[in-house]
Write a protein that holds these residues in place. Sequence first.
Motif, PDB file in Angstrom:
ATOM      1  N   ASN A 147       0.815  -1.213   0.000  1.00 59.77           N
ATOM      2  CA  ASN A 147       0.000   0.000   0.000  1.00 59.77           C
ATOM      3  C   ASN A 147       0.845   1.258   0.000  1.00 59.77           C
ATOM      4  OD1 ASN A 147      -2.645  -1.147   0.122  1.00 59.77           O
ATOM      5  ND2 ASN A 147      -2.141  -1.803   2.191  1.00 59.77           N
ATOM      6  N   ASP A 148       1.973   1.220   0.677  1.00 56.70           N
ATOM      7  CA  ASP A 148       2.801   2.418   0.768  1.00 56.70           C
ATOM      8  C   ASP A 148       4.222   2.031   1.125  1.00 56.70           C
ATOM      9  OD1 ASP A 148       3.330   5.106   0.572  1.00 56.70           O
ATOM     10  OD2 ASP A 148       2.114   5.703   2.274  1.00 56.70           O
ATOM     11  N   MET A 149       5.143   2.917   0.806  1.00 60.74           N
ATOM     12  CA  MET A 149       6.536   2.732   1.216  1.00 60.74           C
ATOM     13  C   MET A 149       7.145   4.103   1.439  1.00 60.74           C
ATOM     14  SD  MET A 149       8.954   1.673  -1.999  1.00 60.74           S
ATOM     15  CE  MET A 149       8.879   2.669  -3.484  1.00 60.74           C
ATOM     16  N   ASP A 150       8.083   4.139   2.356  1.00 64.88           N
ATOM     17  CA  ASP A 150       8.870   5.341   2.584  1.00 64.88           C
ATOM     18  C   ASP A 150      10.319   4.908   2.661  1.00 64.88           C
ATOM     19  OD1 ASP A 150       9.436   8.002   2.901  1.00 64.88           O
ATOM     20  OD2 ASP A 150       8.783   8.125   4.975  1.00 64.88           O
ATOM     21  N   ILE A 151      11.206   5.821   2.347  1.00 65.36           N
ATOM     22  CA  ILE A 151      12.620   5.476   2.283  1.00 65.36           C
ATOM     23  C   ILE A 151      13.428   6.556   2.981  1.00 65.36           C
ATOM     24  CG2 ILE A 151      14.561   4.881   0.776  1.00 65.36           C
ATOM     25  CD1 ILE A 151      12.474   4.214  -1.410  1.00 65.36           C
ATOM     26  N   GLN A 152      14.303   6.127   3.864  1.00 67.68           N
ATOM     27  CA  GLN A 152      15.273   7.026   4.499  1.00 67.68           C
ATOM     28  C   GLN A 152      16.600   6.794   3.789  1.00 67.68           C
ATOM     29  OE1 GLN A 152      15.000   9.360   7.067  1.00 67.68           O
ATOM     30  NE2 GLN A 152      17.094   9.826   6.493  1.00 67.68           N
ATOM     31  N   PHE A 153      17.119   7.852   3.193  1.00 65.67           N
ATOM     32  CA  PHE A 153      18.383   7.735   2.469  1.00 65.67           C
ATOM     33  C   PHE A 153      19.511   8.186   3.376  1.00 65.67           C
ATOM     34  CE2 PHE A 153      15.106   8.204  -0.778  1.00 65.67           C
ATOM     35  CZ  PHE A 153      15.375   7.087  -1.552  1.00 65.67           C
ATOM     36  N   MET A 154      20.531   7.364   3.493  1.00 70.17           N
ATOM     37  CA  MET A 154      21.676   7.639   4.352  1.00 70.17           C
ATOM     38  C   MET A 154      22.728   8.427   3.567  1.00 70.17           C
ATOM     39  SD  MET A 154      20.141   6.051   6.676  1.00 70.17           S
ATOM     40  CE  MET A 154      21.241   6.078   8.041  1.00 70.17           C
ATOM     41  N   SER A 155      23.630   9.088   4.289  1.00 67.05           N
ATOM     42  CA  SER A 155      24.670   9.876   3.626  1.00 67.05           C
ATOM     43  C   SER A 155      25.597   9.003   2.776  1.00 67.05           C
ATOM     44  CB  SER A 155      25.481  10.660   4.667  1.00 67.05           C
ATOM     45  OG  SER A 155      26.088   9.769   5.582  1.00 67.05           O
ATOM     46  N   SER A 156      25.680   7.711   3.079  1.00 67.09           N
ATOM     47  CA  SER A 156      26.502   6.782   2.296  1.00 67.09           C
ATOM     48  C   SER A 156      25.856   6.415   0.957  1.00 67.09           C
ATOM     49  CB  SER A 156      26.720   5.501   3.102  1.00 67.09           C
ATOM     50  OG  SER A 156      25.475   4.832   3.290  1.00 67.09           O
ATOM     51  N   GLY A 157      24.578   6.781   0.773  1.00 71.80           N
ATOM     52  CA  GLY A 157      23.844   6.391  -0.425  1.00 71.80           C
ATOM     53  C   GLY A 157      22.953   5.187  -0.188  1.00 71.80           C
ATOM     54  N   ALA A 158      23.150   4.523   0.950  1.00 73.61           N
ATOM     55  CA  ALA A 158      22.317   3.367   1.294  1.00 73.61           C
ATOM     56  C   ALA A 158      20.885   3.838   1.553  1.00 73.61           C
ATOM     57  CB  ALA A 158      22.873   2.659   2.525  1.00 73.61           C
ATOM     58  N   ALA A 159      19.963   2.898   1.507  1.00 78.76           N
ATOM     59  CA  ALA A 159      18.555   3.215   1.697  1.00 78.76           C
ATOM     60  C   ALA A 159      17.929   2.263   2.708  1.00 78.76           C
ATOM     61  CB  ALA A 159      17.817   3.104   0.363  1.00 78.76           C
ATOM     62  N   ILE A 160      17.144   2.824   3.619  1.00 76.34           N
ATOM     63  CA  ILE A 160      16.326   2.036   4.538  1.00 76.34           C
ATOM     64  C   ILE A 160      14.892   2.163   4.022  1.00 76.34           C
ATOM     65  CG2 ILE A 160      15.591   1.661   6.914  1.00 76.34           C
ATOM     66  CD1 ILE A 160      18.632   1.432   6.550  1.00 76.34           C
ATOM     67  N   VAL A 161      14.346   1.064   3.515  1.00 78.58           N
ATOM     68  CA  VAL A 161      13.011   1.051   2.924  1.00 78.58           C
ATOM     69  C   VAL A 161      12.038   0.459   3.940  1.00 78.58           C
ATOM     70  CG1 VAL A 161      11.585   0.179   1.027  1.00 78.58           C
ATOM     71  CG2 VAL A 161      13.997   0.729   0.630  1.00 78.58           C
ATOM     72  N   VAL A 162      10.953   1.182   4.203  1.00 79.24           N
ATOM     73  CA  VAL A 162       9.885   0.702   5.070  1.00 79.24           C
ATOM     74  C   VAL A 162       8.632   0.607   4.217  1.00 79.24           C
ATOM     75  CG1 VAL A 162       8.533   1.136   7.149  1.00 79.24           C
ATOM     76  CG2 VAL A 162      10.923   1.855   7.060  1.00 79.24           C
ATOM     77  N   SER A 163       7.997  -0.569   4.226  1.00 70.50           N
ATOM     78  CA  SER A 163       6.809  -0.766   3.396  1.00 70.50           C
ATOM     79  C   SER A 163       5.717  -1.449   4.213  1.00 70.50           C
ATOM     80  CB  SER A 163       7.150  -1.603   2.162  1.00 70.50           C
ATOM     81  OG  SER A 163       7.725  -2.841   2.548  1.00 70.50           O
ATOM     82  N   GLY A 164       4.472  -1.118   3.880  1.00 66.11           N
ATOM     83  CA  GLY A 164       3.320  -1.730   4.528  1.00 66.11           C
ATOM     84  C   GLY A 164       2.377  -2.263   3.475  1.00 66.11           C
ATOM     85  N   GLY A 165       1.830  -3.461   3.744  1.00 65.75           N
ATOM     86  CA  GLY A 165       1.018  -4.079   2.718  1.00 65.75           C
ATOM     87  C   GLY A 165      -0.267  -4.698   3.210  1.00 65.75           C
ATOM     88  N   ASP A 166      -1.034  -5.205   2.243  1.00 68.67           N
ATOM     89  CA  ASP A 166      -2.297  -5.872   2.529  1.00 68.67           C
ATOM     90  C   ASP A 166      -2.106  -7.213   3.230  1.00 68.67           C
ATOM     91  OD1 ASP A 166      -3.915  -3.881   1.595  1.00 68.67           O
ATOM     92  OD2 ASP A 166      -4.557  -4.928  -0.230  1.00 68.67           O
ATOM     93  N   ASP A 167      -0.861  -7.658   3.376  1.00 72.41           N
ATOM     94  CA  ASP A 167      -0.605  -8.884   4.126  1.00 72.41           C
ATOM     95  C   ASP A 167      -0.503  -8.596   5.632  1.00 72.41           C
ATOM     96  OD1 ASP A 167       1.804  -7.558   4.149  1.00 72.41           O
ATOM     97  OD2 ASP A 167       2.979  -9.195   3.297  1.00 72.41           O
TER      98      ASP A 167
END
Length: 187
Positions: A147-167
């Motif tokens: 349903n949605d996702m948000d991403i926190q981008f780190m200074s190294s270029g890495a990404a922390i992806v948080v997602s929520g779904g119908d499951d």
Amino acid sequence: LVGAEDGQVHVCHTGTKKVVAILRHFEAPANNATNNNGNNMNEGDEDAMMEFPMSVEGVGFSPANPNWCATAGVDGVLKIWDLTRDGGQCRHVCKVEAQDTDGITRLRWHPTLPVVFTATGSGKIYLWDARSGTLVQTITGHTNLINDMDIQFMSSGAAIVVSGGDDNSVRVFEIDVPTLLQQQTPA
């Protein structure tokens, strides 16, 4: 940048408050195409056309290259556009091979790298290289629509992806995006 149910994307100038370009995300099928019921469609048959998944669900400008934007639809296609050419020229059409209608529900650009993240109806997240249109990585974990996702981008270029779904789950993924891009670039 605004997506619509008819497969079009309107590019608006915030200063003049006017539409400056219309991008056609959804391409109408050939005249001899059939709809979901297997019936032949006639040109201009709006009822038959509505059976095709056309809605544009995700849009966004590239923070790293503001002349680029991306559009994503329920047709499962991500398109990368160059707005400096002819009112918007499609650079790449990105779609996972052997994919049914795995519609895209969200998209998000990396702030400094030419990468687009897309969340899908099948519960997968895809990372795309916007320079070439190639799939960089598939992230799995959900068993149903995201349903949605948000991403926190780190200074190294890495990404922390948080997602929520119908499951009924929330998933957190850490992705080393610069390393993935280096693996894509031929030596």
